[in-house]
Design an enzyme around this catalytic site. Structure first.
Site, PDB file in Angstrom:
ATOM      1  N   ALA A  16       4.508   6.550  -0.281  1.00 50.19           N
ATOM      2  CA  ALA A  16       3.801   7.776   0.123  1.00 50.19           C
ATOM      3  C   ALA A  16       4.700   8.987  -0.063  1.00 50.19           C
ATOM      4  O   ALA A  16       4.267  10.021  -0.585  1.00 50.19           O
ATOM      5  CB  ALA A  16       3.322   7.667   1.568  1.00 50.19           C
ATOM      6  N   GLY A  28       0.814  -1.214   0.000  1.00 47.49           N
ATOM      7  CA  GLY A  28       0.000   0.000   0.000  1.00 47.49           C
ATOM      8  C   GLY A  28       0.845   1.261   0.000  1.00 47.49           C
ATOM      9  O   GLY A  28       2.035   1.230  -0.283  1.00 47.49           O
ATOM     10  N   LEU A  29       0.204   2.367   0.328  1.00 47.68           N
ATOM     11  CA  LEU A  29       0.904   3.662   0.351  1.00 47.68           C
ATOM     12  C   LEU A  29       1.576   3.856   1.700  1.00 47.68           C
ATOM     13  O   LEU A  29       1.223   4.734   2.488  1.00 47.68           O
ATOM     14  CB  LEU A  29      -0.061   4.804   0.030  1.00 47.68           C
ATOM     15  CG  LEU A  29      -0.605   4.824  -1.386  1.00 47.68           C
ATOM     16  CD1 LEU A  29      -1.548   6.005  -1.583  1.00 47.68           C
ATOM     17  CD2 LEU A  29       0.520   4.864  -2.413  1.00 47.68           C
ATOM     18  N   HIS A  30       2.559   3.001   1.988  1.00 47.64           N
ATOM     19  CA  HIS A  30       3.344   3.110   3.215  1.00 47.64           C
ATOM     20  C   HIS A  30       4.446   4.145   3.004  1.00 47.64           C
ATOM     21  O   HIS A  30       4.439   4.871   2.007  1.00 47.64           O
ATOM     22  CB  HIS A  30       3.887   1.740   3.627  1.00 47.64           C
ATOM     23  CG  HIS A  30       4.702   1.086   2.564  1.00 47.64           C
ATOM     24  ND1 HIS A  30       6.042   1.358   2.386  1.00 47.64           N
ATOM     25  CD2 HIS A  30       4.364   0.199   1.595  1.00 47.64           C
ATOM     26  CE1 HIS A  30       6.498   0.647   1.361  1.00 47.64           C
ATOM     27  NE2 HIS A  30       5.491  -0.066   0.858  1.00 47.64           N
ATOM     28  N   ALA A  31       5.416   4.218   3.886  1.00 50.40           N
ATOM     29  CA  ALA A  31       6.380   5.322   3.935  1.00 50.40           C
ATOM     30  C   ALA A  31       7.032   5.678   2.602  1.00 50.40           C
ATOM     31  O   ALA A  31       6.941   6.823   2.163  1.00 50.40           O
ATOM     32  CB  ALA A  31       7.450   5.019   4.985  1.00 50.40           C
TER      33      ALA A  31
END
Length: 89
Positions: free
Chosen positions: A18, A12-15
């Protein structure tokens, strides 16, 4: 104006993704917000905002601008293209 995208980035849109999305959004001439079905909208240029969405693979995100012109369309297209490339790598 809006564009939708299904998150395909592993994890997903982790660190890292993102941060890359935020950097891409900050380069755009039109401010963009991003939201999921349950969270947001937040500024796409805010790392904390994007991370708080908790967008995981399979989640749909909606990218939006307040304007409805060619510049806004090009900005949204650029961010969707970035998300597509990020999901393919």
């Amino acid at each position: 104006m809006e564009r939708t995208h299904v998150v395909t980035v592993d994890g997903g849109l982790h660190a890292r993704p993102a941060a890359q999305l935020v950097a891409e959004a900050a380069r755009q001439p039109v401010p963009v917000t991003i939201r999921t079905a349950t969270r947001g909208p937040v500024s796409a240029a805010s790392i904390l905002g994007v991370m708080t969405l908790g967008a995981m693979p399979g989640d749909t995100v909606v990218l939006s601008t307040e304007t409805d012109d060619e510049q806004a369309s090009a900005t949204l297209d650029a961010l969707v293209a970035f998300l597509e490339r990020a999901g393919a790598s």
